[in-house]
Write a protein that holds these residues in place. Sequence first.
Motif, PDB file in Angstrom:
ATOM      1  N   HIS A 157       0.862  -1.183   0.000  1.00 15.87           N
ATOM      2  CA  HIS A 157       0.000   0.000   0.000  1.00 15.87           C
ATOM      3  C   HIS A 157       0.894   1.229   0.000  1.00 15.87           C
ATOM      4  CE1 HIS A 157      -3.499   2.439   1.244  1.00 15.87           C
ATOM      5  NE2 HIS A 157      -2.552   3.170   1.793  1.00 15.87           N
ATOM      6  N   HIS A 158       0.675   2.100  -0.957  1.00 22.18           N
ATOM      7  CA  HIS A 158       1.502   3.297  -1.018  1.00 22.18           C
ATOM      8  C   HIS A 158       0.635   4.445  -1.513  1.00 22.18           C
ATOM      9  CE1 HIS A 158       4.812   6.007  -1.905  1.00 22.18           C
ATOM     10  NE2 HIS A 158       5.624   5.178  -1.292  1.00 22.18           N
ATOM     11  N   PRO A 159       0.745   5.627  -0.887  1.00 30.63           N
ATOM     12  CA  PRO A 159      -0.116   6.745  -1.303  1.00 30.63           C
ATOM     13  C   PRO A 159       0.009   7.053  -2.792  1.00 30.63           C
ATOM     14  CG  PRO A 159       1.134   7.321   0.668  1.00 30.63           C
ATOM     15  CD  PRO A 159       1.600   5.972   0.252  1.00 30.63           C
ATOM     16  N   LEU A 160       1.217   6.848  -3.352  1.00 30.36           N
ATOM     17  CA  LEU A 160       1.419   7.218  -4.751  1.00 30.36           C
ATOM     18  C   LEU A 160       0.585   6.370  -5.701  1.00 30.36           C
ATOM     19  CD1 LEU A 160       5.228   7.880  -4.807  1.00 30.36           C
ATOM     20  CD2 LEU A 160       3.446   9.475  -5.451  1.00 30.36           C
ATOM     21  N   PHE A 161       0.203   5.182  -5.243  1.00 33.79           N
ATOM     22  CA  PHE A 161      -0.540   4.303  -6.138  1.00 33.79           C
ATOM     23  C   PHE A 161      -1.938   4.826  -6.430  1.00 33.79           C
ATOM     24  CE2 PHE A 161       2.154   0.473  -4.654  1.00 33.79           C
ATOM     25  CZ  PHE A 161       3.181   0.900  -5.465  1.00 33.79           C
ATOM     26  N   THR A 162      -2.338   5.869  -5.696  1.00 37.63           N
ATOM     27  CA  THR A 162      -3.660   6.439  -5.990  1.00 37.63           C
ATOM     28  C   THR A 162      -3.616   7.310  -7.244  1.00 37.63           C
ATOM     29  OG1 THR A 162      -3.082   8.221  -4.500  1.00 37.63           O
ATOM     30  CG2 THR A 162      -4.484   6.470  -3.607  1.00 37.63           C
TER      31      THR A 162
ATOM     32  N   PHE B 247       0.879   8.482 -12.008  1.00 34.61           N
ATOM     33  CA  PHE B 247       2.060   7.800 -11.452  1.00 34.61           C
ATOM     34  C   PHE B 247       2.289   6.440 -12.101  1.00 34.61           C
ATOM     35  CE2 PHE B 247       4.334   5.190  -8.372  1.00 34.61           C
ATOM     36  CZ  PHE B 247       5.439   5.984  -8.183  1.00 34.61           C
ATOM     37  N   ALA B 248       1.189   5.829 -12.558  1.00 31.82           N
ATOM     38  CA  ALA B 248       1.319   4.517 -13.198  1.00 31.82           C
ATOM     39  C   ALA B 248       2.161   4.598 -14.459  1.00 31.82           C
ATOM     40  CB  ALA B 248      -0.060   3.950 -13.512  1.00 31.82           C
TER      41      ALA B 248
END
Lengths: 421, 177, 220, 476
Positions: B127-132, B136-137
């Motif tokens: 779980h990482h905030p950036l994955f929202t 970023f993908a």
Amino acid sequence: MSSHNEKTHLPPPLDLSLWSRLPAVLMTLGGALCLAGAAIGLAGKGIELQLFGLSWLLAFMFYLSIALGALFLVMVHHLTDASWSVGIRRFCEHIASLLFPWLAILFIPILLLAPKIYNWLTLPATDGLIRARWPVFTCAGFVVVSALFFGVWWLLTSRLRYWSLRQDVTGDALCTHKMRFHSGWGIVAFALTLTGASVFWMQSVQYQSFSAMYGVYFFSNCAWVALATVYVIAALLQRQRILAGVLQENYFYFIGVLFFAFTVFSAYTEFAQYFVVWNANMPEETFWYILRENHSWWRLSMILIFGKFFLPFFVMLPVKVKTSLKVMIPVCLWAWLMQFGDLAFNILPGLPCHHFMRQSLWMSLGCLMFMGGFLGWVFAGKFKSHPPYPQKDPRLLETMGIHHPPAVEIPGEASTPGGYP
Amino acid sequence: MSEKTYGILAEFDSPAAILRAAEKVRDAGYSRWDVFTPFPIHGMDKVMGLKNSLVGWVALFMGGGAFLSVVGLIWFSNAFDYPLIVGGKPMFSVPMTFVPSYIMMILGAAVGALIGMLAFNELPRFHHPLFTSERFALVSRDKFCLLVGSTDPKFSETETRKLLESIGGAHIEIIED
Amino acid sequence: MIFPKWTNQIPFLIPIGLALVGGAVAAGVTVYCTPKNTRVGYQPVQPVPFSHAVHAGQLGVDCRYCHSTVEKSWFSSIPAASTCMNCHSLILKDDPRLALVRESFTNNTPIPWVQVHIVPDYVYFNHSVHVARGFSCVECHGRVDQMDEVHHAKSLSMSFCLDCHRNPAAFIRPPGKVTDLGWQWSTNAAEAAKLQEVNGKNFVHDWRVESLQSCSACHR
Amino acid sequence: MAESTVILEELNRLAPPAELRRAPVVENNRGLGALTDKLSEFAEGKIPRWWWILFIPSAFCAMVVLPMALIYQVSTGVGVWGNNQPVAWGLDIVSFIWWVGVAHAGTLISALLFLTRQHWRTTIGRAAEAMTVFSVMMAGLYPAIHVGRAWFDWFMFPIPNSNGLWPQFRSPLMWDVFAVNTYLMVSTLFWLMGMIPDFAVMRDRAVTRPRKFIFSLLAMGWTGSARQWHHYEKAYVVLCGLCTLLVFTVSSIVGLDFCTSMLAGWHATIFPLYFVIGAVFCGFGMMLVLLVPLRKWCGLENIITMSHMDKVAKLTLVSGLIIAYIYAIEFFIAWYSGDPYERWVFGHRLFGHTYWFLGWTLIAVNVCVTQLLWFKKIRANLTALFIIGVLINIGMWTERFVIVVGSLYQDFLPANWGKYIPTRWDVALYIGSLGAFFMMYLLFVKFLPLVAIAEVKGATPQGNPHHPLGGAKGKP
């Protein structure tokens, strides 16, 4: 690219005017010691002459190993189409071309003293092992095989040098192809002659011994000590601004890494040879090591284990050390000493007295100095009379850190998703 | 600045652009920022002032530890606890112990390198905030992102955003934790 | 995002889990895979309800009466039916429990005894050399003279063999007493131990007991 | 763009003649995004027909033939094989060495070429590592069942037990256990770690939820931050160094299985190196066999370029030359040692009875056929490379047979001489292991990133921050 050229703040060049007399001094001093050794040998009734012969052989093998290693580096440079080693190629060629005629000349005393150095030349033919090795283990065989080795090396070094020097004039790509061709057959001939030389000139001092690894073992040491030599010379030429611009800082890293790799590889070959013999415990093999594990040789073998492998290995283990001249130059000089010790470990126990003889120290030192002075003088002469690096090598731009674009056209639009043909 | 802000993310197009952007962010005095790239960028370590990674040391210690413990195991099992005569070889000798200990040293060092890498990188972290962030993908594809963390003392939503805009960052967005 | 925040805790559990699994496997192997567990206590049902306790214990029949080759051969023989019939042609002549023995005797077919003690094929074990040098049956087979039905009493693992091979003096006894399973140097335990120590050393020396420990002594 | 075009033109003028130009790492360059699409395309697309055609027979061998051979052998005993006195090591050990050998080239390509900064390795490194992992698995299978009582395999681990058994660390066979297990673990670890950034690529591209879940799990939360790359690169260098050591160690130890004994034909000091080089050679042969069809069928012609194939072929040639040198040395030392047994054994490799043709086969293939690779035309011909690759694998398999059986079947006492003929179970096991290898390899090819996406991108000019195509300004 630009990042490689950052290190332009080299210390000022060294004043080498005094050092230019070194070869002459070495030749005089070493020559005097050699003459003294030869005189003692001829006057002595016991093993003195053999001692002198072995000392000469020891020094000869030392310079032979450097020259063969340099030849190997030149050929590998051509075969791998490397760019970074363009700068060090020329002086490697000079070192390699010492093999003929200069080292062949230095081989003459060995030829003359051969019956003293190699007892199988004088032993009666009733010895089963010598008979089994007929016709190679005869006087004629010795001369013919030795001549063959020098012949191959002459052909190889002269061809490589001829095309290399020719490229300085023409800049032709043909020369590169020619050098690759000669390196191609050369590397095969090199492997066979080097193995033959190590077995025939060095291992056969104790003719009963045999080991399949011996050639590889000698080869790894050749490359090892040659890399040490190359590092020192390259550092010197860099400091003198002779190769400035051609040699980048990270090329010292490459030489250092190769040197490190061969430190490990040579330890591997030695360990493998020792381990297999130790484990099988067969008398016809172990006698060679038992002799070297006893008396004063024990100390030398310990010095070699720690000095030739562990010390350089741990010193060079960190990445950054390989470009630090302050550390690497002493390690390289130490490598010369260790290579000399390793050769002594192989050659000197051939004496029938089973322990280290003090006399051999000054005798072999004299031979070493004499040959070093002589070969150094020849090398300096060769180096002065030719450009210090291949002037028109097609890879020269690349080695100077300028990347040329790939041969294909590059389409204008970068990073367009999709549409990949 | 809300409590839950993780940082500000800006996007760049080329390795050279992200390198220049990183230099500027560094020069602007930020300390808690990071760049996200599809592959390691040559020279980025220097810009970010990253010291030599300690992974090598972890590997060295694990390798050395494995070597010594196998030497110990061999001594204990073959020479101390249950000495057995095999092939006339000594119960404990350097050449014999070397091979298995050496092999286990390699295993130890390799595991050490992996564990060190994972531990220093705080992975696995599913779980990482950036994955929202949708943009970023694209980092794993061909985009290069720069994130200034909200914990940075100089962090301010407006100022930082301005800086990132001025150095050519696109798709600037605030990442929520 | 596919994973909730708590999943970030998982990595810390992995090493603990691995250590537990690894430890459990090693411990399980130690306990369940070794002869102490797999061999000791093995007691198959034999085709004839022969009681060693009665024959060897109560009646005092010497082991060698039935296992006659034990002193001369690497193999300790199982008696033929004729050996049984030496007595049982007169005693318990028509007992139904002995039907199989009689059948075997008349038809010349073997009795299908189930082997209890067995060393693997890769182990060479010679009964005669042990018995002749004063190592009693009891050392490996336990108090067979007290067993109604024979069971596996000792582990016969490699370390079991080696314990004796490393210190034969602690187990050796006068050769005449080899088949006397309950025999002791003395009824006084302390004195017995002392005698064992003194005599054991002498016996080992005098009879040149070479208890080899090299691999090829057993794995030949 | 205009400025960089000028620079490119200037550089073009200075560049060496066309024939000496460096080939680009990846051909037909269209930028990082397109490259990513291209490289992940195959793993995401539909399963092609050729895949099924290869997969079904491999899976049959792996799922039917292999278990049958294993179950029958384990339940019955090693007697089902052709092994007997005097040839106690048969096809099981031959195949074991062969598989270990196949593994080595993979490690060498991915580790040693990384350390020597050969950027072209990025395109084939992953495929090579997968080859390593799967073939070490197959190799490990053989010693585990060769012991005869596979359920006692735990004897080989230092677990305290009532047998008082510790592993016998003075035995080369014990070193094998350590070496093969370490090799398997380290190469798997290396392979998986190398894939973490690519798993992240697959994760970010995933459309379906299960796919996203699986690749999120595998990528372990990789973000590609500079700090992560920093530690990652260090760990990668360390692992590369260790893997290079492993290449030399594992096969050396396999070689020690032989040369610590005193059998003529086995006991030679060069054996450790011999097995290393033999392994690498065999592995390069397998690499050719795998790469030639893969690059075509997976549409990777622009990625695994002809220049890369040329380099793999050259490496094959190099290892083949060293092998030829070692053959020569073996025969030379047999003569030089004056040992009648050695001379007898080596004479009989070529002029003996029963197996003489195998001796000639290995010389014909390993020494002679390899020399074809000197020629540029051969190296540029994919069919020829494929055939040479197959032949090298056969040749190296033969070599192991000659070493194992050739020295055993006629030992010091003529009364003991015998023959070795493999049984159908020997063959079934080998075929089964081949099937399992190809099955796993095909699964890898289809479902995992076959080319190291991140590494390839980093090796292109677009990934170089100092290159005009990477966005760099000013003069290079």
